[in-house]
Write an enzyme that holds these catalytic residues in place. Sequence first.
Site, mmCIF file in Angstrom:
data_model
loop_
_atom_site.group_PDB
_atom_site.id
_atom_site.type_symbol
_atom_site.label_atom_id
_atom_site.label_comp_id
_atom_site.label_asym_id
_atom_site.label_seq_id
_atom_site.Cartn_x
_atom_site.Cartn_y
_atom_site.Cartn_z
ATOM 1 N N GLY A 88 15.176 71.964 96.409
ATOM 2 C CA GLY A 88 16.056 73.123 96.495
ATOM 3 C C GLY A 88 15.292 74.415 96.278
ATOM 4 N N GLN A 128 14.271 83.080 94.128
ATOM 5 C CA GLN A 128 12.912 82.577 93.910
ATOM 6 C C GLN A 128 11.915 83.199 94.891
ATOM 7 O OE1 GLN A 128 14.430 78.306 93.658
ATOM 8 N NE2 GLN A 128 12.545 78.234 92.448
ATOM 9 N N CYS A 131 10.756 72.568 88.803
ATOM 10 C CA CYS A 131 11.176 73.791 89.492
ATOM 11 C C CYS A 131 9.958 74.381 90.188
ATOM 12 C CB CYS A 131 11.740 74.780 88.472
ATOM 13 S SG CYS A 131 12.272 76.343 89.185
ATOM 14 N N LEU A 132 10.163 74.862 91.403
ATOM 15 C CA LEU A 132 9.063 75.475 92.144
ATOM 16 C C LEU A 132 8.576 76.768 91.499
ATOM 17 C CD1 LEU A 132 10.333 74.767 95.762
ATOM 18 C CD2 LEU A 132 8.333 73.755 94.650
ATOM 19 N N HIS A 148 21.118 73.125 89.338
ATOM 20 C CA HIS A 148 19.847 73.805 89.088
ATOM 21 C C HIS A 148 19.777 75.101 89.908
ATOM 22 C CE1 HIS A 148 15.339 73.690 88.403
ATOM 23 N NE2 HIS A 148 15.426 74.504 89.443
ATOM 24 N N GLU A 149 20.105 75.010 91.196
ATOM 25 C CA GLU A 149 20.031 76.184 92.075
ATOM 26 C C GLU A 149 21.106 77.214 91.725
ATOM 27 O OE1 GLU A 149 17.360 76.625 93.751
ATOM 28 O OE2 GLU A 149 16.696 74.564 93.460
ATOM 29 N N HIS A 181 19.906 79.323 89.002
ATOM 30 C CA HIS A 181 18.993 80.383 89.466
ATOM 31 C C HIS A 181 19.760 81.639 89.879
ATOM 32 C CE1 HIS A 181 14.946 78.889 89.344
ATOM 33 N NE2 HIS A 181 15.224 77.813 90.040
#
Length: 182
Positions: A60, A65, A110-111, A153-154, A157
């Site tokens: 995701g 991000q 996480c990226l 999670h997204e 963000h």
Amino acid sequence: MLRTKDIIDEKDKRLRVKSKEVIFPLTKEDKKLIETMKEYLQNSQIDELAEKYDLRPGMGLSAIQLGIAKRYFVVVNELDDNEFETYVLINPKMISNSVEQIYVADGEGCLSVNRPVEGIIPRYARVTMEAYDTEGRKIHVRAREELAICFQHELDHLNGILFTDHIDPKNPFKGQDSMRAI
């Protein structure tokens, strides 16, 4: 082509910004960014391409991000080898969730977080999201297990929350016995 280095790091204060609602119709820039996000996520899950382009694998990615404070994210879920299901959720809201909580046994990643993180993140086992597609049509998406975790999670963000915020610093595995590991 989007690269891992283009994804902002957890030290960047923009990740703490609450993203703004998207107004339809989408701009050309937003449409292009969504396509770029899809491409990155899919390529990052194909071993040869991830290695060739030095992509960190991810499922995701939220617009924030990439430094864009707009309420949308893309999730690319690998169903089978090189077979993917793609979700684009614009202005998403979680409208229902299970009572049952789960966590990722190996730890969530996480990226934007480029370090190992110890601890568990309690997540709902099942969620229903209400959002809009790229054409501005209202959609409902039900998700469970790994996909439900990714959506939560997204969504975090978009509210300026990182997964690390959910870990109790004094007791990183707090509540582990009351949740199911996946």
